[in-house]
Design a protein around this motif. Structure first.
Motif, PDB file in Angstrom:
ATOM      1  N   ASN A 128      75.934  11.691 -35.462  1.00  0.00           N
ATOM      2  CA  ASN A 128      75.216  11.436 -34.209  1.00  0.00           C
ATOM      3  C   ASN A 128      74.537  10.074 -34.210  1.00  0.00           C
ATOM      4  OD1 ASN A 128      75.742  13.719 -32.717  1.00  0.00           O
ATOM      5  ND2 ASN A 128      73.895  14.805 -33.356  1.00  0.00           N
ATOM      6  N   ALA A 129      73.846   9.786 -35.296  1.00  0.00           N
ATOM      7  CA  ALA A 129      73.081   8.540 -35.372  1.00  0.00           C
ATOM      8  C   ALA A 129      74.003   7.347 -35.155  1.00  0.00           C
ATOM      9  CB  ALA A 129      72.407   8.444 -36.743  1.00  0.00           C
ATOM     10  N   GLN A 130      75.138   7.363 -35.837  1.00  0.00           N
ATOM     11  CA  GLN A 130      76.075   6.250 -35.743  1.00  0.00           C
ATOM     12  C   GLN A 130      76.598   6.105 -34.305  1.00  0.00           C
ATOM     13  OE1 GLN A 130      75.769   8.458 -38.099  1.00  0.00           O
ATOM     14  NE2 GLN A 130      75.913   7.458 -40.089  1.00  0.00           N
TER      15      GLN A 130
ATOM     16  N   GLU B 257      77.895  17.894 -27.867  1.00  0.00           N
ATOM     17  CA  GLU B 257      77.939  18.664 -29.111  1.00  0.00           C
ATOM     18  C   GLU B 257      79.187  19.530 -29.272  1.00  0.00           C
ATOM     19  OE1 GLU B 257      74.179  20.729 -29.123  1.00  0.00           O
ATOM     20  OE2 GLU B 257      73.095  18.939 -29.741  1.00  0.00           O
TER      21      GLU B 257
ATOM     22  N   VAL C 204      77.403  12.904 -28.198  1.00  0.00           N
ATOM     23  CA  VAL C 204      76.187  13.419 -28.825  1.00  0.00           C
ATOM     24  C   VAL C 204      75.567  14.493 -27.932  1.00  0.00           C
ATOM     25  CG1 VAL C 204      73.869  12.837 -29.645  1.00  0.00           C
ATOM     26  CG2 VAL C 204      75.761  11.232 -30.000  1.00  0.00           C
ATOM     27  N   VAL C 205      75.592  14.209 -26.635  1.00  0.00           N
ATOM     28  CA  VAL C 205      75.003  15.124 -25.662  1.00  0.00           C
ATOM     29  C   VAL C 205      75.751  16.453 -25.645  1.00  0.00           C
ATOM     30  CG1 VAL C 205      74.706  15.497 -23.183  1.00  0.00           C
ATOM     31  CG2 VAL C 205      74.014  13.318 -24.209  1.00  0.00           C
TER      32      VAL C 205
ATOM     33  N   LEU D 173      72.712  17.441 -17.109  1.00  0.00           N
ATOM     34  CA  LEU D 173      72.189  18.186 -18.253  1.00  0.00           C
ATOM     35  C   LEU D 173      71.220  19.269 -17.776  1.00  0.00           C
ATOM     36  CD1 LEU D 173      72.520  17.716 -21.331  1.00  0.00           C
ATOM     37  CD2 LEU D 173      70.448  16.345 -21.237  1.00  0.00           C
TER      38      LEU D 173
ATOM     39  N   GLU E 176      73.538  11.636 -15.664  1.00  0.00           N
ATOM     40  CA  GLU E 176      73.795  12.423 -16.878  1.00  0.00           C
ATOM     41  C   GLU E 176      72.644  13.394 -17.149  1.00  0.00           C
ATOM     42  OE1 GLU E 176      76.407  12.229 -19.042  1.00  0.00           O
ATOM     43  OE2 GLU E 176      77.420  10.339 -18.624  1.00  0.00           O
ATOM     44  N   VAL E 177      71.419  12.887 -16.972  1.00  0.00           N
ATOM     45  CA  VAL E 177      70.264  13.776 -17.180  1.00  0.00           C
ATOM     46  C   VAL E 177      70.283  14.887 -16.132  1.00  0.00           C
ATOM     47  CG1 VAL E 177      67.744  13.957 -17.233  1.00  0.00           C
ATOM     48  CG2 VAL E 177      68.841  11.949 -18.226  1.00  0.00           C
TER      49      VAL E 177
ATOM     50  N   HIS F 195      77.683   8.229 -26.189  1.00  0.00           N
ATOM     51  CA  HIS F 195      76.447   8.995 -26.040  1.00  0.00           C
ATOM     52  C   HIS F 195      76.721  10.386 -25.483  1.00  0.00           C
ATOM     53  CE1 HIS F 195      73.602   5.257 -26.250  1.00  0.00           C
ATOM     54  NE2 HIS F 195      74.304   5.443 -27.332  1.00  0.00           N
ATOM     55  N   ASP F 196      77.734  10.508 -24.623  1.00  0.00           N
ATOM     56  CA  ASP F 196      78.129  11.826 -24.110  1.00  0.00           C
ATOM     57  C   ASP F 196      78.532  12.765 -25.236  1.00  0.00           C
ATOM     58  OD1 ASP F 196      77.729  11.240 -21.521  1.00  0.00           O
ATOM     59  OD2 ASP F 196      79.842  11.201 -20.940  1.00  0.00           O
TER      60      ASP F 196
ATOM     61  N   VAL G 214      75.129   7.066 -31.505  1.00  0.00           N
ATOM     62  CA  VAL G 214      74.047   6.586 -30.639  1.00  0.00           C
ATOM     63  C   VAL G 214      73.877   5.080 -30.801  1.00  0.00           C
ATOM     64  CG1 VAL G 214      71.545   6.634 -30.249  1.00  0.00           C
ATOM     65  CG2 VAL G 214      72.788   8.770 -30.570  1.00  0.00           C
TER      66      VAL G 214
END
Lengths: 316, 316
Positions: free
Chosen positions: A97-99, A81, A78-79, A142, A138-139, A75-76, A101
């Motif tokens: 990304n979808a895969q 990028e 994706v975050v 961000l 993580e949030v 997930h990181d 996640v």
């Protein structure tokens, strides 16, 4: 010495990443076999053995801990990028990304199935809480990205959540399944948390090449992503007006040029920010070792102490 | 009648989406309060009450079920990359992909904390397995997207995993915490699964306007995303060469023009594909109702039957 248990953990990981949907094990294998050091499950295994635990729940819990970590990495990606992370193409750039996640979600769910196998509701409590705290951290990171006003205390809060919470839970579940007293649970929780903080601070320093300034392919991830890590926090405390303007440009506005990263490293070195970060890491690693003092010395306690040394020695 | 329990579920949801990181409840509220029908937690609550359960675990489990559903919606938005979903701007278009992924993770972790509160390892087993199956189903659907060779059996497998697994788990956990015999657990598992299949098939038909062909703002999501749902599977079975070429273009190659969606609806109607999909939904809803026959009639059983009727009536 931990080889037998860790072999069992690896076998369980291999088994539980399986799925009739072939993309899932394919993608999971890419990230799980990416040379992970298996530090987190090693903590669980060594702690359980140090306490004389004779059951098998620690193997399931260790695999669960690694799955949570792996899901977080997916997930990181994706975050963040980035085109390159940890020295290789991130899974989301290979599969999408979808895969990333969804396979992360799958591993996360499988982690909880492994915890159910372990059969301890208290361990489930500790690990599910850790998973929520990781996401909060993580949030938080961000939201703080690019904010050069991030202070040392706030940064330590962030890494306490995003990194140290899982290390701490990995250590804490072993006294729980071994039925040990509260005092031992607290000692191992402290060991894990302090080890996690040390680990993250070393990572932060290594992302700028560490003391050897070896700017290999594994460096610069945090910089590119505008993460205000401890080296940057410390350099900002001592920054000239011109330097502050530089950090503002590269972090807050992401105005990065070909030479920006080298300049950042030079500024960090000029202020001793990498040394100071590593000194903080050493201090946390020492606190981790000290927390083990209440346990009788045995080869497993030695292994946990060595792990705390190894985590810091990576930087030298 | 379920109002008291459902109020308690909503209160618990509101409490457990809280976090010191303000972005988390802000984003979570956006999706949780988006007018969700709370069908899944209602199943858990009504099933528990039908069985005469007097405890409180069903409230925690119902909230956990809704959190898993919400986490899935947040991650779906990232997966589907649409500008409009379910008639509004998806959370990832408001806050970003990273934020949606991480808040989804947070809610997922909080779901497991709620299950720990409920205190049933068997319920945890059922729900963690469902979460893994959902992710498998989503990956399967992703792999099948644009593949016009997807057959009816494969499609039913996909929705059995991505949708029905959570409905089924939502129903199954109630007899578990109520300590009811295996036979009742199986009956409710069947009720949930069949209801979930009916629900998804109705959704599939509504995405093309249903029987009224009301092409409002809630339609066309699946079409835009190239999802080969049952209406399309059925229309393909009866397709002329020209129609097959059309589906190949809009689904496999995503060559969609302004009039493509209307043409798709016209083809589906010409072959009675929406009627056939809704007939299948009615059949699954009936099987769901039949599964309740082993339970003595009471107002809660009636509510579960009405829910099965409501799920299908949405389409008319």
């Amino acid at each position: 010495m931990a080889a037998g248990d860790m072999h069992a953990v690896d076998a369980l990981i291999g088994e539980r990443m399986g799925s009739p949907v072939p993309l899932i094990p394919e993608l999971a294998r890419y990230i799980i076999e990416a040379g992970g050091k298996r530090i987190r499950p090693l903590i669980t295994v060594a702690a359980a053995r140090m306490l004389g635990y004779e059951g098998k729940a620690h193997v399931s819990l260790a695999a669960a801990v690694e799955f949570i970590h792996t899901a977080t990495l997916l997930h990181d990606d994706v975050v963040d990028e980035s085109d390159l992370r940890r020295g290789r193409t991130p899974a989301n750039r290979v599969w999408g990304n979808a895969q990333s996640v969804l396979v992360g979600d799958f591993l996360f769910a499988r982690a909880f199935m492994l915890m159910v196998d372990a059969g301890s509701m208290d361990a489930l409590h500790v690990l599910s809480r850790a998973a929520a705290v990781i996401a909060e951290g993580e949030v938080h990171q961000l939201v703080a990205a690019g904010n050069i006003a991030t202070g040392r205390a706030e940064y330590m809060d962030i890494i306490g959540a995003k990194t140290a919470a899982l290390f701490s839970a990995a250590a804490q579940v072993s006294p729980i399944v071994a039925g040990r007293p509260e005092r031992e649970e607290q000692a191992l929780e402290t060991y894990g948390r302090e080890l996690g903080l040390a680990f993250q601070l070393v990572d932060d320093a290594l992302d700028y090449g560490g003391l050897t300034a070896d700017l290999g392919k594994n460096t610069g991830d945090d910089f590119r992503e505008g993460k205000v890590t401890l080296p940057v926090v410390l350099a900002l405390q001592a920054a000239s007006g011109e330097e502050r303007a530089f950090w503002e440009a590269v972090m807050a506005r992401k105005e990065q040029e070909a030479t920006s990263f080298e300049r950042a490293v030079a500024i960090l070195k000029a202020h001793g920010a990498l040394e100071a970060t590593l000194a903080a890491a050493r201090s946390h690693a020492q606190t981790a070792k000290d927390a083990l003092a209440i346990f009788p010395r045995n080869p497993w306690r030695d292994a946990l102490e060595q792990l705390a040394e190894f985590v810091v020695e990576r930087a030298y």
